[in-house]
Design an enzyme around this catalytic site. Sequence first.
Site, PDB file in Angstrom:
ATOM      1  N   ASP A  80       0.846  -1.189   0.000  1.00 30.52           N
ATOM      2  CA  ASP A  80       0.000   0.000   0.000  1.00 30.52           C
ATOM      3  C   ASP A  80       0.885   1.245   0.000  1.00 30.52           C
ATOM      4  O   ASP A  80       1.718   1.426   0.893  1.00 30.52           O
ATOM      5  CB  ASP A  80      -0.893  -0.004   1.247  1.00 30.52           C
ATOM      6  CG  ASP A  80      -1.784   1.220   1.305  1.00 30.52           C
ATOM      7  OD1 ASP A  80      -2.849   1.188   0.676  1.00 30.52           O
ATOM      8  OD2 ASP A  80      -1.408   2.209   1.978  1.00 30.52           O
TER       9      ASP A  80
ATOM     10  N   HIS B 208      -7.728   9.496  -1.913  1.00 31.96           N
ATOM     11  CA  HIS B 208      -7.062   9.509  -0.615  1.00 31.96           C
ATOM     12  C   HIS B 208      -7.910  10.135   0.497  1.00 31.96           C
ATOM     13  O   HIS B 208      -8.011   9.588   1.595  1.00 31.96           O
ATOM     14  CB  HIS B 208      -5.723  10.250  -0.735  1.00 31.96           C
ATOM     15  CG  HIS B 208      -4.721   9.854   0.305  1.00 31.96           C
ATOM     16  ND1 HIS B 208      -3.376   9.788   0.060  1.00 31.96           N
ATOM     17  CD2 HIS B 208      -4.872   9.500   1.595  1.00 31.96           C
ATOM     18  CE1 HIS B 208      -2.738   9.403   1.149  1.00 31.96           C
ATOM     19  NE2 HIS B 208      -3.633   9.229   2.104  1.00 31.96           N
TER      20      HIS B 208
ATOM     21  N   TYR C 192       2.717   9.811   0.122  1.00 30.34           N
ATOM     22  CA  TYR C 192       3.689   9.184   1.026  1.00 30.34           C
ATOM     23  C   TYR C 192       5.130   9.343   0.530  1.00 30.34           C
ATOM     24  O   TYR C 192       6.074   9.179   1.306  1.00 30.34           O
ATOM     25  CB  TYR C 192       3.435   7.680   1.171  1.00 30.34           C
ATOM     26  CG  TYR C 192       2.109   7.270   1.716  1.00 30.34           C
ATOM     27  CD1 TYR C 192       1.273   8.172   2.362  1.00 30.34           C
ATOM     28  CD2 TYR C 192       1.668   5.951   1.584  1.00 30.34           C
ATOM     29  CE1 TYR C 192       0.044   7.779   2.852  1.00 30.34           C
ATOM     30  CE2 TYR C 192       0.447   5.547   2.078  1.00 30.34           C
ATOM     31  CZ  TYR C 192      -0.369   6.462   2.703  1.00 30.34           C
ATOM     32  OH  TYR C 192      -1.587   6.055   3.182  1.00 30.34           O
TER      33      TYR C 192
ATOM     34  N   LYS D 166      -2.859   5.869  -4.240  1.00 32.98           N
ATOM     35  CA  LYS D 166      -3.973   6.783  -3.976  1.00 32.98           C
ATOM     36  C   LYS D 166      -3.830   8.108  -4.718  1.00 32.98           C
ATOM     37  O   LYS D 166      -2.726   8.639  -4.864  1.00 32.98           O
ATOM     38  CB  LYS D 166      -4.052   7.054  -2.454  1.00 32.98           C
ATOM     39  CG  LYS D 166      -4.156   5.779  -1.624  1.00 32.98           C
ATOM     40  CD  LYS D 166      -4.133   6.065  -0.136  1.00 32.98           C
ATOM     41  CE  LYS D 166      -4.026   4.772   0.645  1.00 32.98           C
ATOM     42  NZ  LYS D 166      -2.655   4.231   0.645  1.00 32.98           N
TER      43      LYS D 166
END
Length: 316
Positions: free
Chosen positions: A50, A118, A55, A85
């Site tokens: 994931d 997200h 990120y 996302k």
Amino acid sequence: MAKLPGVTLSSCEKPMPVIGMGTCSFPPADLETTKTAIIEAIKAGYRHFDTAFAYGSEKPLGEAIVEALTLGLIMSRDELFITTKLWSSFAERDQIVPACKMSLQNLQLDYIDMYLIHWPVRLTGRVRSMPVEKDAIKPLDVKGVWEGMEECVKLGLTKGIGVSNFSCKKLEEVLAVATIPPAVNQVELNPTWQQKELREFCKAKGFEITAYSPLGANNTKWGDNRVMDSDVLAEIAKSRGKTVAQVALRWVYEQGVSLVTKSYNKERMKQNLQIFDWSLSGEELEKISQIPQRKGVTLASVLGPHDLVLELDAEV
């Protein structure tokens, strides 16, 4: 390592491994550290990873996949299930396909297995620090954004689409306009934030909940030690000869949801997969159900306590 159980998803042909490895670090890990941890996770048996544009871990994940193929740890990219996302800065109809293609380029992949919205908001411009100014936060154009997500499926950029951090109310808005319904809603879920109403809603509508922060995201700016320092979980763990983390993850699994857990420690990675050959008793489940509840991850803690944000945080 035995193959992990898989979850059959609506509107997505490929089963999703019930446990995934999260790649969101705080503070953010460097590329090499993240890449090495992902390689170790593949060796340990993880097949679901994931990530998210926000990120900063898409590139190291992509490099790790290339290396895993080179080393023969996996024979094909198709053995992996990759979730990423759509960041809120790109949550507009005409930006979604380009954003998905950018993530694919970062990941060095031809397709994503699961592409999620997200957060249920739009951010204007390229936000580089948090919290953001009030004027930078706008309501999500659910119809336009979901059309863009569906276009990503039609173009073969992703196999499945879903959402993250969506309430029952926001999910209803998606369902009202969707041709392809969301397959997944990824949300905070653990013994200290059990999300019973949302779980029941998603089960009734036929989409999967994936739990993030199943161990409370301790040592991050958005998490705390409520799960790992729980006396109830510690007592059960001691009586079972398990770790507190294993008890918490087993509880999540027994709620009928999938989960994403993050550790860059090799031993803990392995321990986090060792939750399938035992189960919690009715008495233990009852004790866990009595743990005081509090939401850990809020939009306000990330974006700032603006009116729209507080309104979204209040939704179940």
